[in-house]
Design an enzyme around this catalytic site. Structure first.
Site, PDB file in Angstrom:
ATOM      1  CG  ASN A  10      -1.813   1.133   1.338  1.00 53.45           C
ATOM      2  OD1 ASN A  10      -1.786   2.034   0.501  1.00 53.45           O
ATOM      3  ND2 ASN A  10      -2.649   1.139   2.363  1.00 53.45           N
ATOM      4  NE  ARG A  87      -6.320   1.060   0.183  1.00 61.59           N
ATOM      5  CZ  ARG A  87      -6.384   2.113   0.972  1.00 61.59           C
ATOM      6  NH1 ARG A  87      -5.360   2.458   1.706  1.00 61.59           N
ATOM      7  NH2 ARG A  87      -7.492   2.821   1.041  1.00 61.59           N
ATOM      8  CG  HIS A 204     -13.964   0.487   7.354  1.00 59.78           C
ATOM      9  ND1 HIS A 204     -13.107  -0.578   7.175  1.00 59.78           N
ATOM     10  CD2 HIS A 204     -13.191   1.547   7.658  1.00 59.78           C
ATOM     11  CE1 HIS A 204     -11.866  -0.163   7.371  1.00 59.78           C
ATOM     12  NE2 HIS A 204     -11.890   1.127   7.658  1.00 59.78           N
ATOM     13  CG  LEU A 205     -17.585   2.631  12.258  1.00 59.86           C
ATOM     14  CD1 LEU A 205     -18.366   2.503  13.552  1.00 59.86           C
ATOM     15  CD2 LEU A 205     -18.204   3.691  11.354  1.00 59.86           C
ATOM     16  N   GLY A 206     -12.909   3.744  10.988  1.00 61.05           N
ATOM     17  CA  GLY A 206     -11.515   3.981  11.376  1.00 61.05           C
ATOM     18  C   GLY A 206     -11.302   5.482  11.412  1.00 61.05           C
ATOM     19  CG  ASN A 207      -7.762   7.761  11.782  1.00 61.43           C
ATOM     20  OD1 ASN A 207      -8.169   8.346  12.774  1.00 61.43           O
ATOM     21  ND2 ASN A 207      -6.655   7.053  11.775  1.00 61.43           N
ATOM     22  NE  ARG A 281      -6.956   4.645  20.912  1.00 58.19           N
ATOM     23  CZ  ARG A 281      -5.977   4.195  20.158  1.00 58.19           C
ATOM     24  NH1 ARG A 281      -5.324   3.124  20.504  1.00 58.19           N
ATOM     25  NH2 ARG A 281      -5.620   4.806  19.060  1.00 58.19           N
ATOM     26  CG  ASN A 331     -10.512  -1.780  19.222  1.00 63.60           C
ATOM     27  OD1 ASN A 331     -10.239  -2.861  19.735  1.00 63.60           O
ATOM     28  ND2 ASN A 331      -9.934  -1.341  18.120  1.00 63.60           N
TER      29      ASN A 331
END
Ligand code: ADP
Length: 398
Positions: A10, A87, A204-207, A281, A331
């Site tokens: 990537n 990717r 899909h939950l990331g940044n 977090r 998380n």
């Protein structure tokens, strides 16, 4: 041949993430990142099982980073690589699946660069460098957009004059396709359905964050659009705003396009709403300590996510389940609970105990009796890229 090896790459403008994957294995043999490329601080970090190392890259160009990867692979691989899987962010309408890279494919990736000006040229740099260093094996391109090419026109068209679509490619493309495809496949396996079967909502939950609706292995709609700014509230991206916001800010504050792009992509989302952080977090902790901005950011994030999922559900004949993935989805028991709480209309009911006690990094079901499945599934885009690369090599050529 069994248990073939694939190098997954990537490549960004100043970094190369990589993973050496072996067929049928859930964990990589080795993985890591070359970063700060093209600067004197260029370095290569990797880990393989218990071993890990960081070393400086004397000449921090993409090609020397690839040469360092070659040396690393020779150390860990017991057989030659079978393929390199790359990717690539934007495949436009040209790519509906994985493609073996040749000059024509590289030209098509270049032709899509106006749709992803930061990403496609960087992806191409990585492909060029890797093809020089790993010259004798097939290279495969896997596109973030390809999985969503199954969307029907009523989902992918904007209500704009036809020419903007037919001449200029202005339409909804969607991203995170590799992740939505991987987790929905896993969801079928977890619920006893045949691989790829089922009627799923996926978050899909990331940044970056996106939602997607998938029926029997086909994406029917997704929240991201022409670019990855559309849709959900994200770490620093606004997601949907009134399209007149640009004009309003230009008229009232005198802002130009670069300033507005900076606002919507880098200063908004969880960061903008909370005034504190883009990191979930940190926001959870601040919310627990009574920080009102953090409280609001989490509430808006979950409400807007639920609203998007409920909207996407209209594409399905029934609902087999909702999947949470990405750093936040995997998380944050709080985000899952607040989101599902808004989704009673879909019959979704959470098992609070299962939600909070799910071990980190493990897939599990967290619904109550009588509810469609609610699944937490760690995503693995690199595994999906490796598997798609090998599947393409095995496909009969037409
Ligand atoms: P990227 O999109 O860059 O791959 P990730 O998928 O790693 O990002 O997700 C990053 C997000 O996941 C951050 O907002 C981070 O705070 C959040 N996250 C990671 N671990 C936790 C946790 N234990 N609780 C809540 N949020 C978490």
């Amino acid at each position: 041949m069994e248990n073939r090896l694939v190098l997954v790459i990537n490549c960004g403008s100043s970094s190369i993430k990589f993973a050496l994957r072996q067929e049928g294995q859930s964990l990589p043999l080795a993985s890591g990142m070359a970063e700060r490329l093209a600067t004197p601080q260029a370095s290569l970090k990797w880990r393989a099982g218990e071993q890990q190392q960081e070393s400086a890259l004397a000449d921090g160009e993409h090609r020397s980073a690839m040469a360092a990867l070659l040396a690393l692979i020779e150390q860990f691989a017991d057989q030659p690589l079978s393929a390199v899987g790359h990717r690539v962010v934007h495949g436009g309408e040209h790519f509906t699946g994985a493609s073996i890279i040749d000059a024509g494919v590289m030209d098509a990736i270049q032709a899509n660069a106006p749709l992803a000006p930061l990403h496609n040229p960087a992806n191409l740099n990585g492909i060029r460098a890797a093809r020089q260093v790993f010259a004798s094996i097939p290279h495969v391109a896997i596109f973030d957009t390809a999985f969503h090419q199954s969307m029907p026109a009523h989902a992918y068209r904007y209500a704009l004059p036809n020419e903007l679509y037919s001449v200029h490619g202005v339409r909804r493309y969607g991203f995170h396709g590799t992740s939505h495809q991987y987790v929905t496949n896993q969801a079928s396996l977890m619920t006893g359905l045949a691989m790829g079967e089922g009627a799923w909502l996926s978050a899909h939950l990331g940044n970056g964050c996106s939602s997607c609706v998938v029926l029997d292995g086909k994406s029917l709609d997704t929240s991201m659009g022409l670019t990855p700014l559309e849709g959900l509230v994200m770490g620093t991206r606004s997601g949907d705003v009134d399209p007149n916001l640009h004009a309003h800010l230009a008229r009232t504050l005198g802002w130009d396009i670069p300033r507005i792009e900076q606002l919507l992509n880098r200063e908004s989302g969880l960061l903008g709403l909370s005034g504190l952080s883009n990191d979930m977090r940190q926001l959870e902790q601040a919310r627990a300590e009574g920080h009102s901005g953090a409280h609001l950011a989490v509430e808006v994030f979950c409400y807007r996510l639920a609203r998007s999922l409920a909207g996407l559900a209209v594409a399905l004949p029934r609902l087999d389940g909702l999947i949470f993935t990405g750093g936040i989805g995997e998380n944050s028991a709080l985000v899952r609970a607040l989101t599902v709480n808004h989704l009673a209309i879909l019959g979704l009911k959470l098992n609070a105990e299962a939600n909070t006690s799910l071990p980190r990094g493990i897939a599990g079901a967290i619904q109550n009796i009588g509810s469609p499945a609610i699944l937490v599934i760690p995503t693995d885009e690199e595994r999906q890229i490796a598997e798609e690369s090998l599947a393409l090599l095995d496909a009969p050529t037409s």
